[in-house]
Design an enzyme around this catalytic site. Structure first.
Site, short mmCIF file in Angstrom:
data_model
loop_
_atom_site.label_atom_id
_atom_site.label_comp_id
_atom_site.label_asym_id
_atom_site.label_seq_id
_atom_site.Cartn_x
_atom_site.Cartn_y
_atom_site.Cartn_z
N GLU A 198 0.83 -1.20 0.00
CA GLU A 198 0.00 0.00 0.00
C GLU A 198 0.87 1.26 0.00
O GLU A 198 0.45 2.32 -0.46
CB GLU A 198 -0.96 -0.01 1.21
CG GLU A 198 -2.24 0.72 0.91
CD GLU A 198 -3.37 0.39 1.88
OE1 GLU A 198 -4.22 -0.42 1.52
OE2 GLU A 198 -3.39 0.94 2.98
N HIS B 77 7.30 -26.33 0.98
CA HIS B 77 6.51 -27.36 0.29
C HIS B 77 5.35 -26.73 -0.46
O HIS B 77 4.34 -27.37 -0.69
CB HIS B 77 6.00 -28.37 1.31
CG HIS B 77 7.11 -29.12 1.99
ND1 HIS B 77 7.48 -30.40 1.65
CD2 HIS B 77 7.97 -28.73 2.97
CE1 HIS B 77 8.50 -30.78 2.41
NE2 HIS B 77 8.82 -29.78 3.22
N LYS C 151 -13.36 2.04 -2.98
CA LYS C 151 -14.18 2.37 -1.81
C LYS C 151 -15.35 3.26 -2.21
O LYS C 151 -16.49 3.06 -1.79
CB LYS C 151 -13.34 3.10 -0.75
CG LYS C 151 -12.25 2.25 -0.12
CD LYS C 151 -11.54 3.10 0.95
CE LYS C 151 -10.23 2.48 1.38
NZ LYS C 151 -9.44 3.35 2.22
O1 PA5 Z 1 -2.74 1.53 5.87
C1 PA5 Z 1 -3.74 2.16 5.66
O2 PA5 Z 1 -3.77 3.40 5.69
C2 PA5 Z 1 -5.06 1.46 5.40
O3 PA5 Z 1 -4.85 0.09 5.21
C3 PA5 Z 1 -6.01 1.66 6.55
O4 PA5 Z 1 -5.45 1.14 7.73
C4 PA5 Z 1 -7.35 1.00 6.29
O5 PA5 Z 1 -7.87 1.43 5.07
C5 PA5 Z 1 -8.33 1.31 7.41
O6 PA5 Z 1 -8.45 2.71 7.54
P1 PA5 Z 1 -9.01 3.34 8.85
O7 PA5 Z 1 -8.05 3.08 9.94
O8 PA5 Z 1 -9.16 4.79 8.54
O9 PA5 Z 1 -10.33 2.70 9.12
#
Ligand code: PA5
Length: 454
Positions: free
Chosen positions: A283, A304, A422
């Site tokens: 990410e 494995h 989203k």
């Molecule tokens: O790393 C990130 O920013 C995302 O994976 C968030 O943790 C995830 O989308 C959840 O977001 P939030 O903590 O605002 O609910």
């Protein structure tokens, strides 16, 4: 003994020696940027300015949390993966026979069958619900929260408030409004601490503390790495710091078309750090057509499974190989499982030896096989497997990720591409204010229909 990085096989005989030179040449600029952004409070996962507030506000909440057997954590992505890694590493009992200690249930999906089963079987009076969301508006988390709030209320009436803890932004978002509206206890997700960099804040440390894990040791480990990185930046030695060298290596790999990065974990109890790292890396770095795909793998299980592809598939993979102390250190003499003195003849060579010797031998075998296949590999050898060591590892990998992003010329702290999915899902569910997404979705669905049965 100290934790170590072994660079002996970092080039795999294939990466040109000069591949990391462009990164090294940028160390001074990176050092200046690190110091500037830290001073502006933008990199709190390096210097932990929120620590004293957390140390003040978390301990008073613990007696009530620990008085209940169950904690139901609602959160997703960075709001869940760190907690799961810490649970599996340091409080694995819940997955094992005979467990009668605290139980942490992490609801990081929208599986109606699972949540329904959990709510059917959990006792509200013996459960704390911790809802974790930096934005306070993530639909998966908020939707579960609304259902769980009703579930608590149905049994506990007004007492439901005492069973909820919100971990969210200090000032904005639905969960912050919820905390104010119902006078609910809450802890902050500090400013500039995005989900995947937030495991060592209230986000991961509330569940860790509930499970009895040394949460301050985790912070000590990560602060040690962040502190040494900032010291190196001040002293003009950033190019030699392990986090910078790892970033320079990862950047060089990508420049040479190595577009996959294996995270091979030979500390079996730490296997859940694989998915945690994969999310952090993917990410943060999958941006503008750049980045390498993280491939978490667990030793020895994946020997494995997917290891054949690592060894003899496309030559496009580097490897971060994680191991712990040898069996002699892990398992002091006379302790732990040992093979009997009398073994079937074919297995006599194992007689009297500790079971743990398999992990070391197989780790060495796999590491050597990867090196002989020419996979560029850096070996991270942890001196011990304590919470402090895990904190140091997490701090190192977070700093490596940040610096790799900077070297790649992208912003490793945002995640713009995942926002579209989203918005589209929200549009599909009828959320207001998304006319463009609704139109695009209608067009997309009109194109579908070239189906085949099987
Ligand atoms: O790393 C990130 O920013 C995302 O994976 C968030 O943790 C995830 O989308 C959840 O977001 P939030 O903590 O605002 O609910």
């Amino acid at each position: 003994m100290l934790h170590q990085l072994d660079w002996s096989h970092a080039s795999g005989g294939r990466l040109p020696a000069e591949a990391s030179a462009p990164a090294a040449a940028r160390a001074a600029a990176m050092a200046a940027r690190l110091l500037e952004e830290t001073a502006q409070g933008r990199l709190p996962f390096l210097n932990f300015p929120f620590r004293s507030r957390l140390e003040r506000e978390l301990p008073p909440l613990l007696p009530r949390l620990r008085a209940r057997r169950h904690m139901l954590l609602l959160g997703i992505g960075g709001s869940a993966l760190g907690a799961r890694a810490l649970q599996r590493a340091f409080a694995p009992g819940q997955d094992e026979p005979g467990h009668d200690g605290p139980c942490l249930w992490i609801a990081d999906n929208v599986c109606e069958a699972t949540l329904a089963r959990w709510l059917d079987r959990l006792e509200p009076g013996d459960t704390s619900v911790v809802c974790v969301s930096k934005s306070g508006g993530t639909i998966e988390t908020v939707a579960q929260y609304l259902l769980v709030r009703d579930w608590l209320r149905a049994t506990l009436g007004e007492g439901w408030r005492e069973h909820v803890l919100l971990v969210t932004d200090d000032r904005k978002g639905f969960l912050r409004e919820e905390a104010a509206a119902h006078d609910l206890p809450s802890l902050e997700v500090p400013d500039h601490l995005g989900g995947r960099y937030s495991a060592l804040s209230a986000v991961g440390l509330v569940p860790a503390a509930f499970l009895g894990i040394d949460w301050q040791g985790l912070l000590d480990g990560a602060s040690g790495v962040g502190g040494s990185l900032l010291d190196a930046a001040r002293q003009g030695t950033l190019a030699d710091h392990p986090a910078f060298r790892l970033a320079a290596w990862a950047h060089a790999l990508e420049a040479c078309a190595y577009d996959q990065l294996i995270f091979f974990c030979y500390l079996p109890q730490w296997a859940a750090f694989g998915p945690w790292f994969a999310q952090l890396w993917a990410e943060s770095l999958g941006k503008e057509g750049t980045g390498s795909q993280p491939l978490p793998a667990t030793g020895v299980t994946d020997q494995h499974s997917i290891n054949q592809m690592f060894l003899d598939g496309p030559r496009n993979k580097g490897c971060l190989f994680l191991s712990g102390p040898d069996v002699e250190v892990r398992q002091p003499a006379g302790q732990g499982l040992h093979f009997a003195a009398a073994m079937p003849e074919r297995w006599q060579w194992l007689a009297g030896r500790p079971f743990g010797c398999l992990l070391d031998a197989e780790g060495l075998g796999t590491r050597m096989a990867l090196c002989r296949s020419g996979v560029p590999l850096v070996h991270l050898r942890m001196a011990d497997a304590s919470p402090r060591a895990a904190g140091a590892l997490m701090g190192l990998l977070e700093a490596m990720t940040l610096l790799t992003g900077w070297l790649n010329g992208i912003n490793p702290l945002d995640q713009p591409a995942v926002e579209l999915g989203k918005r589209l899902a929200n549009a599909r569910l009828g959320a207001p204010g998304l006319p463009e997404e609704e139109r695009a979705m209608r067009e997309f669905m009109a194109q579908e229909g070239q189906c085949q049965t099987f």
